[in-house]
Motif scaffolding. Sequence first.
Motif, PDB file in Angstrom:
ATOM      1  N   LYS A 742     -16.494 -12.800 -31.238  1.00 15.60           N
ATOM      2  CA  LYS A 742     -15.580 -13.808 -31.192  1.00 15.60           C
ATOM      3  C   LYS A 742     -14.237 -13.419 -31.157  1.00 15.60           C
ATOM      4  N   LEU A 743     -13.868 -11.940 -31.491  1.00 15.06           N
ATOM      5  CA  LEU A 743     -12.427 -11.679 -31.567  1.00 15.06           C
ATOM      6  C   LEU A 743     -12.503 -10.262 -30.813  1.00 15.06           C
ATOM      7  N   SER A 744     -11.750  -9.940 -30.061  1.00 16.48           N
ATOM      8  CA  SER A 744     -11.779  -8.591 -29.233  1.00 16.48           C
ATOM      9  C   SER A 744     -10.154  -8.232 -29.426  1.00 16.48           C
ATOM     10  N   ALA A 745     -10.115  -7.035 -29.915  1.00 17.29           N
ATOM     11  CA  ALA A 745      -8.692  -6.160 -29.826  1.00 17.29           C
ATOM     12  C   ALA A 745      -8.887  -5.019 -28.848  1.00 17.29           C
ATOM     13  N   VAL A 746      -7.575  -4.985 -28.209  1.00 18.20           N
ATOM     14  CA  VAL A 746      -7.263  -4.165 -27.067  1.00 18.20           C
ATOM     15  C   VAL A 746      -6.029  -3.294 -27.125  1.00 18.20           C
ATOM     16  N   VAL A 747      -6.089  -1.922 -27.418  1.00 26.25           N
ATOM     17  CA  VAL A 747      -4.650  -1.306 -27.478  1.00 26.25           C
ATOM     18  C   VAL A 747      -4.712  -0.638 -26.003  1.00 26.25           C
ATOM     19  N   GLN A 748      -3.695  -0.645 -25.377  1.00 22.82           N
ATOM     20  CA  GLN A 748      -3.448  -0.033 -24.175  1.00 22.82           C
ATOM     21  C   GLN A 748      -2.178   0.740 -24.021  1.00 22.82           C
ATOM     22  N   ALA A 749      -2.119   1.767 -23.087  1.00 22.86           N
ATOM     23  CA  ALA A 749      -1.010   2.533 -22.848  1.00 22.86           C
ATOM     24  C   ALA A 749      -0.940   2.763 -21.215  1.00 22.86           C
ATOM     25  N   ARG A 750       0.277   2.505 -20.761  1.00 26.21           N
ATOM     26  CA  ARG A 750       0.321   2.617 -19.219  1.00 26.21           C
ATOM     27  C   ARG A 750       1.294   3.444 -18.774  1.00 26.21           C
ATOM     28  N   ASP A 751       0.979   4.282 -17.681  1.00 32.07           N
ATOM     29  CA  ASP A 751       1.961   5.476 -17.276  1.00 32.07           C
ATOM     30  C   ASP A 751       1.893   6.385 -18.282  1.00 32.07           C
ATOM     31  N   LEU A 752       0.537   6.988 -18.956  1.00 24.71           N
ATOM     32  CA  LEU A 752       0.861   7.704 -20.138  1.00 24.71           C
ATOM     33  C   LEU A 752       1.849   9.011 -20.223  1.00 24.71           C
ATOM     34  N   PHE A 753       1.925   9.687 -18.976  1.00 25.50           N
ATOM     35  CA  PHE A 753       2.809  10.883 -19.017  1.00 25.50           C
ATOM     36  C   PHE A 753       4.123  10.768 -18.013  1.00 25.50           C
ATOM     37  N   ALA A 754       4.458   9.478 -17.914  1.00 26.25           N
ATOM     38  CA  ALA A 754       5.771   8.942 -17.275  1.00 26.25           C
ATOM     39  C   ALA A 754       6.001   9.600 -15.715  1.00 26.25           C
ATOM     40  N   THR A 755       4.751   9.495 -15.042  1.00 29.08           N
ATOM     41  CA  THR A 755       5.035  10.065 -13.828  1.00 29.08           C
ATOM     42  C   THR A 755       4.831   9.176 -12.421  1.00 29.08           C
ATOM     43  N   GLY A 756       5.000   7.797 -12.878  1.00 31.54           N
ATOM     44  CA  GLY A 756       4.789   6.852 -11.807  1.00 31.54           C
ATOM     45  C   GLY A 756       6.364   6.489 -11.286  1.00 31.54           C
ATOM     46  N   LYS A 757       7.132   7.293 -10.806  1.00 31.30           N
ATOM     47  CA  LYS A 757       8.526   6.968 -10.199  1.00 31.30           C
ATOM     48  C   LYS A 757       8.305   6.882  -8.596  1.00 31.30           C
ATOM     49  N   ARG A 758       9.007   5.791  -8.241  1.00 33.90           N
ATOM     50  CA  ARG A 758       9.287   5.573  -6.951  1.00 33.90           C
ATOM     51  C   ARG A 758      10.604   6.376  -6.220  1.00 33.90           C
ATOM     52  N   ILE A 759      10.227   7.175  -5.378  1.00 40.37           N
ATOM     53  CA  ILE A 759      11.359   7.637  -4.584  1.00 40.37           C
ATOM     54  C   ILE A 759      11.029   7.654  -2.935  1.00 40.37           C
ATOM     55  N   SER A 760      12.319   7.064  -2.265  1.00 42.46           N
ATOM     56  CA  SER A 760      12.170   6.830  -0.898  1.00 42.46           C
ATOM     57  C   SER A 760      13.679   7.031  -0.553  1.00 42.46           C
ATOM     58  N   THR A 761      13.530   7.291   1.007  1.00 45.11           N
ATOM     59  CA  THR A 761      14.352   7.822   1.957  1.00 45.11           C
ATOM     60  C   THR A 761      14.587   6.899   2.933  1.00 45.11           C
ATOM     61  N   THR A 762      15.870   6.726   3.417  1.00 40.86           N
ATOM     62  CA  THR A 762      16.005   5.652   4.517  1.00 40.86           C
ATOM     63  C   THR A 762      17.012   6.626   5.423  1.00 40.86           C
ATOM     64  N   GLU A 763      16.936   6.585   6.829  1.00 44.07           N
ATOM     65  CA  GLU A 763      17.734   7.235   7.588  1.00 44.07           C
ATOM     66  C   GLU A 763      17.942   6.379   8.983  1.00 44.07           C
TER      67      GLU A 763
END
Length: 812
Positions: A742-763
């Motif tokens: 009847k009861l569920s508990a979830v502990v979560q961690a996202r992007d564990l190693f802080a590697t999800g970076k967005r890098i872009s170039t426009t020319e």
Amino acid sequence: MKIKQMKWLAMFLLLSLHGIMSAAVDDDKTGTIRGLVIDANSGEPIEYATIAVYDAQNNVVTGTVTDVKGVFKVSGLNWGVYHLQLSFMGYDAHRVENLSVTNDKPSHNLGTVRLAANTEKLNEVEVVAERKQFEYKIDKKVVNVSGQATAASMTAIEVLENVPSVKVDVEGNVSLRGSGGFTVLIDGKPSILDASDALRQIPASAIDNIEIITNPSVKFEPDGTAGIINVITKKNKLLGVSGQAAVNAGMYGTYGGDALLNYRHKKVNYIFGGDYNRRVFPGENENERRSVVGDQTNYLISKGEGERDMRMWGLRGGVEVDFNPKNSMTLSARMGGRDMIMESPQSFHEFNDAGLDNRYSSLENWHRQGQFYALNGTYVRQFAQKGHQVSTQFNISHRDATEESSNEKTSDGTLLEKRRNLEDGPGDRAELKIDYTLPFSETNKLEAGYQGRWESESDETALENWDLLSGAWVPNAQYGNNTEGEQQIHGLYAMYAGMWRKFGYQAGLRGETTRRTISSNLSAQQFELDRFDLYPTLHLSLQLPWEQQLMGGYSRRIQRTHGWMLEPFITWVNAYYVRQGNADLEPEFIDSYELGYVKQFENAFVSFEAYHRVTHNKVENLQRQWEGDPSGNILMGQPFNVGKDYSTGLELSINLRQLKWWEVNLMGNLYNYEVTGSAGGKDFSNQTFNWGARLNNTFKVARLHQLQFNGQFNSPTATAQGEVHGYYSFDAAYRVDLFKRKLSAVVQARDLFATGKRISTTEGENFYTWSKWGMKAPLVSMTLTYRFNNYMPKRMTNRNGGEDIMNEGGEF
């Protein structure tokens, strides 16, 4: 539009009154079946035993579960012959045949029903198995998302990170097979919100499954070049009161909760739900810009922090009425709001070779808020022949949105300049659908229908500058605009589907007329569009021996231009970027081809899908130096039809369960992307080979305990003027179920190693930009979910008799 909405609302109320009256009239002609379920050995009552009621054609009519005393009662049965199946995990099912409910005998009491324990199943209950992850149909993939613990406290956007064919970047932008042009449906109904806003509005805990329709049939509207993402929310059709509630909390002030309540009495099912969530995403950014003016190169470098604070709330309710076996009606309503704030303090360094060397600070603020509502109604009339029916549906929706963005520059604490941009853009939408189905046999049928859509929207923008002498905002009349737009779409479709031995086929054709007008206070010209288009579709399937299946399909679709992309005036976005729409934009059209193979093994599942997609009238938001800035540091973005793009690739999905305590899901996408064309005499052709992969692991740590560890990897991808760099990230979650699940508990961690970076170039001509954005990570949160009364997880067994404890569906 307002008058039309009042007409629709009147129809809504009349249908509601008719449903209540009809239900009341039929109440006197219904019967009941009751009984008691106990353990055959101990004699103890069995709580939550499932009672399924079937009609003479073996179709599920209704159902319920036993209470704490093992007692059940099924009411509201129309006259007829029924069969009952009584079952519970670890026991042999018991079936009762040919219960005739008539005027002479409206009630049946089965007395005591004894269920015998199945020793083999009881021993295997320790095996924690998943509900089938993917289900492939002739025109879509159905993805069960209830087991995704790593997205438990998030929204539909985070859920989509683990869905085949879908990619979500670090900023939350969703693409379907590399394209951002897709349509979002919620329970099969369109949303007036933008796709990303609609997905952010849905808590993950409220989702049952997601349908990915990359080649939709003509029964669906053809909008969205990449296809349709249909989010199916949770419902429960068992008798009585049931529901669930969830709360969550995380880092940086993230918190929220949602609740769902079902009440089914006889022929009427009531659904109520609500949610409120705050999501905070702090991050850091860096930017570099080089601009060439004449023979001089100017440099602008900035660095700073930013925080995105999103607050969303929603309410939904509905009633489902089964008047009799041939007539049913559903009425539902949704309303909600969103409030999104972004604050970004930046430090700037502007310099060149001629001696320019300026350093200053900037504070950018962005605030967007608004509310929406939607009313939906569906009436289904079934005829004597099974599957012969007509369905009528209407949808009415409204949204309003206000947006304010401001920027101020300071140097050594002295205010240099300050400006803000204001925008107000309400919109309305009404839709009518009529679908008719005529079966010729159990496997062959004809479907036809009509769909009409009426849309209107307005957009009022203003630019104000801060007067340093008077200390007040002063409107800049040059950039004050008011745009009005209306659009009508009417479509007819016909589709035939059938089976010949192991070969399935489905072919259809849809024709649509589109009329659109756009007017602006800055121009005496009214921009009009009046066109007729055809959209053919074809789907094929072949059942092969040894649980193998081949599927193929073709569809033609459209991505309509709308919103700011059509506004023919300049709007300030921030201190160094302005935008301008293009009222002459043509819609994008797509030809999509697919060929898929599916193979089911005893403890594994494999699918391959090859696809080829061609987009005509490709729209790209091209950037250039703005003519109004002599320094060349301010860029302007404007959409253009540049030509075509091509995506050719292969998707792979593998599910492995070789060990009872470990399940692996591997998803990969390899495709070649090429854009060809030009705008303004400049060639914007580009090409790149792209790949993406996701590896999801689920470990059974102990009974009712599970650990998930997921990783995603994405290659660089090309744009018309540059590239988005590749990245990778990892997520983890731990789940435990308590108090008889009847009861569920979830502990979560996202992007564990802080590697999800967005890098872009426009020319582009005389300019180059480089930007980097990343959220602070990891992001840790916890979710608690409580299910009460009979809102229990569906107990589904796998090939080994294992039980699915991760599924929170509850639908009978």
